[in-house]
Design a protein around this motif. Sequence first.
Motif, PDB file in Angstrom:
ATOM      1  N   SER A   3      13.630 -28.984 -24.908  1.00  0.00           N
ATOM      2  CA  SER A   3      12.610 -29.668 -25.139  1.00  0.00           C
ATOM      3  C   SER A   3      12.668 -31.245 -26.007  1.00  0.00           C
ATOM      4  O   SER A   3      13.655 -31.090 -26.254  1.00  0.00           O
ATOM      5  CB  SER A   3      11.316 -28.750 -26.555  1.00  0.00           C
ATOM      6  OG  SER A   3      11.519 -29.758 -27.449  1.00  0.00           O
ATOM      7  N   TYR A   5      11.420 -32.152 -28.867  1.00  0.00           N
ATOM      8  CA  TYR A   5      11.726 -31.924 -29.932  1.00  0.00           C
ATOM      9  C   TYR A   5      13.450 -31.760 -30.400  1.00  0.00           C
ATOM     10  O   TYR A   5      13.688 -32.617 -31.033  1.00  0.00           O
ATOM     11  CB  TYR A   5      10.600 -31.262 -30.495  1.00  0.00           C
ATOM     12  CG  TYR A   5       9.314 -31.820 -30.550  1.00  0.00           C
ATOM     13  CD1 TYR A   5       8.748 -32.112 -31.774  1.00  0.00           C
ATOM     14  CD2 TYR A   5       8.349 -31.027 -29.160  1.00  0.00           C
ATOM     15  CE1 TYR A   5       7.675 -32.599 -31.099  1.00  0.00           C
ATOM     16  CE2 TYR A   5       7.087 -31.870 -29.277  1.00  0.00           C
ATOM     17  CZ  TYR A   5       6.517 -32.590 -30.133  1.00  0.00           C
ATOM     18  OH  TYR A   5       5.873 -32.977 -30.093  1.00  0.00           O
ATOM     19  N   TYR A   6      13.762 -30.793 -29.245  1.00  0.00           N
ATOM     20  CA  TYR A   6      14.797 -30.540 -29.696  1.00  0.00           C
ATOM     21  C   TYR A   6      15.918 -31.806 -29.533  1.00  0.00           C
ATOM     22  O   TYR A   6      16.856 -31.406 -30.445  1.00  0.00           O
ATOM     23  CB  TYR A   6      15.308 -28.872 -28.870  1.00  0.00           C
ATOM     24  CG  TYR A   6      14.506 -27.989 -29.281  1.00  0.00           C
ATOM     25  CD1 TYR A   6      13.737 -28.102 -30.756  1.00  0.00           C
ATOM     26  CD2 TYR A   6      14.571 -27.008 -28.314  1.00  0.00           C
ATOM     27  CE1 TYR A   6      13.387 -26.803 -31.030  1.00  0.00           C
ATOM     28  CE2 TYR A   6      14.101 -25.100 -29.039  1.00  0.00           C
ATOM     29  CZ  TYR A   6      13.954 -25.338 -29.839  1.00  0.00           C
ATOM     30  OH  TYR A   6      12.748 -24.361 -30.468  1.00  0.00           O
ATOM     31  N   ALA A   9      15.913 -34.749 -32.467  1.00  0.00           N
ATOM     32  CA  ALA A   9      16.520 -33.735 -33.251  1.00  0.00           C
ATOM     33  C   ALA A   9      18.021 -33.897 -33.412  1.00  0.00           C
ATOM     34  O   ALA A   9      18.431 -34.066 -34.125  1.00  0.00           O
ATOM     35  CB  ALA A   9      15.671 -32.198 -33.562  1.00  0.00           C
ATOM     36  N   LEU A  42      13.880 -32.687 -38.120  1.00  0.00           N
ATOM     37  CA  LEU A  42      13.397 -32.217 -37.693  1.00  0.00           C
ATOM     38  C   LEU A  42      13.033 -30.978 -36.543  1.00  0.00           C
ATOM     39  O   LEU A  42      12.312 -30.614 -36.256  1.00  0.00           O
ATOM     40  CB  LEU A  42      13.197 -33.477 -36.990  1.00  0.00           C
ATOM     41  CG  LEU A  42      11.898 -33.518 -36.013  1.00  0.00           C
ATOM     42  CD1 LEU A  42      11.249 -33.649 -35.860  1.00  0.00           C
ATOM     43  CD2 LEU A  42      12.155 -34.953 -34.739  1.00  0.00           C
ATOM     44  N   SER A  46      10.571 -27.965 -35.443  1.00  0.00           N
ATOM     45  CA  SER A  46       9.884 -27.644 -34.630  1.00  0.00           C
ATOM     46  C   SER A  46      10.692 -26.762 -34.352  1.00  0.00           C
ATOM     47  O   SER A  46       9.732 -25.702 -32.743  1.00  0.00           O
ATOM     48  CB  SER A  46      10.504 -28.967 -33.069  1.00  0.00           C
ATOM     49  OG  SER A  46      12.375 -28.634 -33.547  1.00  0.00           O
ATOM     50  N   TYR A  49       7.599 -24.265 -34.200  1.00  0.00           N
ATOM     51  CA  TYR A  49       6.528 -24.476 -33.500  1.00  0.00           C
ATOM     52  C   TYR A  49       5.387 -23.145 -32.794  1.00  0.00           C
ATOM     53  O   TYR A  49       6.957 -22.925 -32.308  1.00  0.00           O
ATOM     54  CB  TYR A  49       6.624 -25.484 -33.034  1.00  0.00           C
ATOM     55  CG  TYR A  49       5.205 -25.803 -32.681  1.00  0.00           C
ATOM     56  CD1 TYR A  49       3.998 -26.397 -33.149  1.00  0.00           C
ATOM     57  CD2 TYR A  49       5.037 -26.265 -30.837  1.00  0.00           C
ATOM     58  CE1 TYR A  49       3.019 -27.209 -31.897  1.00  0.00           C
ATOM     59  CE2 TYR A  49       3.929 -26.931 -30.294  1.00  0.00           C
ATOM     60  CZ  TYR A  49       3.041 -27.027 -30.935  1.00  0.00           C
ATOM     61  OH  TYR A  49       1.537 -27.917 -30.191  1.00  0.00           O
TER      62      TYR A  49
END
Lengths: 114, 237
Positions: A3, A5-6, A9, A42, A46, A49
Motif C-alpha cells: 500500500s 501508506y506503507y 512510511a 506514520l 496506517s 486503519y
Amino acid sequence: MISAYYFGAISLILIGLYAVLTKRNLLKILVGLSIMETGVNLLLISVGYVSGRTAPILTEGATPQTTVDPIPQALVLTAIVIGVATTALALTVAMNLYEKYKTLDIEKIRGLRG
Amino acid sequence: MVKRVLAIILILITGYWLANALAQVPFGADKMLVGKYYLENVKEQTGAVNAVTAVVVNYRGLDTLGEVTVLFIAATGVAALLWRKKRERTAKSEGSVVLQTGSKLLLPFIMLFGAYIFIHGHLTPGGGFPGGATIATAFLMLYLAFREYEIPHNVFEPLEGLAGMGYVAVGLIGLIIGGYFLFDWIWQTWQLGHANIGRLFSAGFIPIIYTLIGLKVGTELTGIVDNMVKEPKEGGQ
C-alpha cells in the motif's frame, strides 16, 4: 502490491537512516532522526486503519462498528511526545558541542572521531 | 563516495526486507482484537466519548505517566546541560510593530484555545499534550516578538511540579479507594456524571488529569524554549 501508506512510511524511515549514516553535520543528523520518527509514527497509524471508517470518537452517528482502531493512535500520541523530548535534549547537546568546539562537523569534533 | 554507495545499498536491502514483512499486514483490513473491546466498552467503563483519550488516560494510564516522566526528565536535562551563571537574551533587535501588536492580540486567543483543547479531551480530538503544546506556542510567540520578555520563573517551575504531583496524587487516591494505581474513582466509585455521557461533566477523572497534563506540558515546553533562547553573556563564561 504494497500500500502507498506503507511505502511512504518505509521511505521516510529509510531517508532518515540515510541522513544519519552519511551526513557529517550534527544538525542534519538530528533532522534525519526526526524524519525517521515521523516515518515510524506514520507506519503505526496506517497499520491501525480500517478502510471506510471514521475517527474513534463515539459521538452522534459513530458506533464501534464504524470506527478505526484506537490503540495505534494512543501509541503514536505517546511516541510523538517522546520524540519531541529526545529532539530537545539532542539539540541542547548540539548547542553545547558548538560552544565548545566551534564546529558541528562530527568528524572534526575531538573524541567522536571514528 | 564509497560511503554513500554503501549506505544506499544497505538502505535498499533494509527497505526490501521491511516491505516484504509489511506485505503480510493487509492495509485497511479489520485487525482489531483489544481495540474492539475498548470501543465497545469505553462509554460504560470510562464515560469518555473519545476512545483514544480513554485508552491513553484510563486503560493504559501508566504509559501516560511514563510519557510525562520522559518529558519532565528531558526538560530537566535541557536545563542542566545549559546551566550557566550568566545567561541572557542576546537578540539584537526588537520585533516589528506589526509583530508585537499582532502577538499581543493573538495571545489570549491562543491561550484560550489551548485550554479548550485540554479541557475537552474526552469529547473532541486533542487532550493534554496538544493543548499544552498550544499554550507553549503562545509563550514562544512572546519570546520571538519581545527582546526583553522572560517568563515568571517563580510561577512556572512550581506549577510544573505541582501538576505532576497532582497526577500521581489522583492515581494514589485510586489506589486507596479501588485497590490499584490510577483507578478511576470519580467514575466508578462516586458515579459522578453517569447521566450525561458526551457532555463536559462526564468521563470521571479524564478531564482532571488532562488539565494537569496540559499545564505540565505547557510549562515544560515553555521552559525548554526559555533555556534555548538564552546564550552566555558576551565575554562571560
